[in-house]
Design a protein around this motif. Structure first.
Motif, PDB file in Angstrom:
ATOM      1  N   CYS A  42      69.874  47.400  35.930  1.00 52.98           N
ATOM      2  CA  CYS A  42      71.098  47.060  35.360  1.00 52.98           C
ATOM      3  C   CYS A  42      72.049  46.242  36.222  1.00 52.98           C
ATOM      4  O   CYS A  42      72.785  45.317  35.740  1.00 52.98           O
ATOM      5  CB  CYS A  42      71.899  48.483  35.244  1.00 52.98           C
ATOM      6  N   SER A  72      76.821  45.669  31.005  1.00 50.44           N
ATOM      7  CA  SER A  72      76.175  45.976  31.916  1.00 50.44           C
ATOM      8  C   SER A  72      76.714  46.626  33.208  1.00 50.44           C
ATOM      9  O   SER A  72      76.292  47.751  33.786  1.00 50.44           O
ATOM     10  CB  SER A  72      75.332  44.627  32.553  1.00 50.44           C
ATOM     11  N   GLU A  75      77.552  50.089  31.883  1.00 48.85           N
ATOM     12  CA  GLU A  75      76.138  50.855  31.868  1.00 48.85           C
ATOM     13  C   GLU A  75      75.950  51.440  33.474  1.00 48.85           C
ATOM     14  O   GLU A  75      75.856  52.657  33.608  1.00 48.85           O
ATOM     15  CB  GLU A  75      75.220  50.147  31.489  1.00 48.85           C
ATOM     16  N   THR A  78      78.383  54.186  34.632  1.00 49.79           N
ATOM     17  CA  THR A  78      77.723  55.229  33.993  1.00 49.79           C
ATOM     18  C   THR A  78      76.878  56.007  34.917  1.00 49.79           C
ATOM     19  O   THR A  78      76.693  57.046  35.195  1.00 49.79           O
ATOM     20  CB  THR A  78      77.456  55.410  32.608  1.00 49.79           C
ATOM     21  N   GLN A  79      75.798  55.196  35.229  1.00 53.36           N
ATOM     22  CA  GLN A  79      74.668  55.638  35.900  1.00 53.36           C
ATOM     23  C   GLN A  79      75.168  56.043  37.317  1.00 53.36           C
ATOM     24  O   GLN A  79      74.399  56.944  37.988  1.00 53.36           O
ATOM     25  CB  GLN A  79      73.556  54.558  35.795  1.00 53.36           C
TER      26      GLN A  79
END
Length: 115
Positions: A42, A72, A75, A78-79
């Motif tokens: 990502c 991205s 994302e 969030t990760q």
């Protein structure tokens, strides 16, 4: 076309990717092919999409790739939060990287508005 090396957002996203690689190197080995793999993919996607957009023939195409890069960053953010929620790494280690994500998100939005 834009010279990618001159783009502040691209340079910041390269810094972010390096920070991510350093951060995930602290993760347990059993995460090597799990969340850490996804996080690295990502993070690499962000400067890669900025570079691809910069090499396109129109600002419309560039904005499209900036939009993908922006997705991205969300994302990735969030990760990174998941890392702390799963107690894989401390918030203190993750927070500076999340702040880099937020900075790039803001830069991306502003840059898209200017194109």
């Amino acid at each position: 076309m834009h010279k990618v090396e001159d783009l502040k957002i691209w340079n910041k996203s390269i810094e972010l990717t390096k920070a991510v690689y350093l951060l995930v190197s602290d993760l347990p080995n059993d995460e090597k092919y799990g969340l850490s793999f996804q996080i690295k993919r990502c993070s690499v996607s962000i400067p890669s999409n900025i570079a691809e957009g910069a090499g396109r023939n129109s600002n419309k195409e560039f904005k499209h790739f900036l939009s993908i890069a922006n997705g991205s960053t969300y994302e990735l953010q969030t990760q990174l939060i998941l890392l702390t929620e799963l107690n894989l790494i401390t918030k203190e280690k993750v927070q500076p990287v999340i702040e880099k994500c937020i900075e790039i998100q803001k830069m991306n939005y502003t840059f898209q508005q200017k194109l």
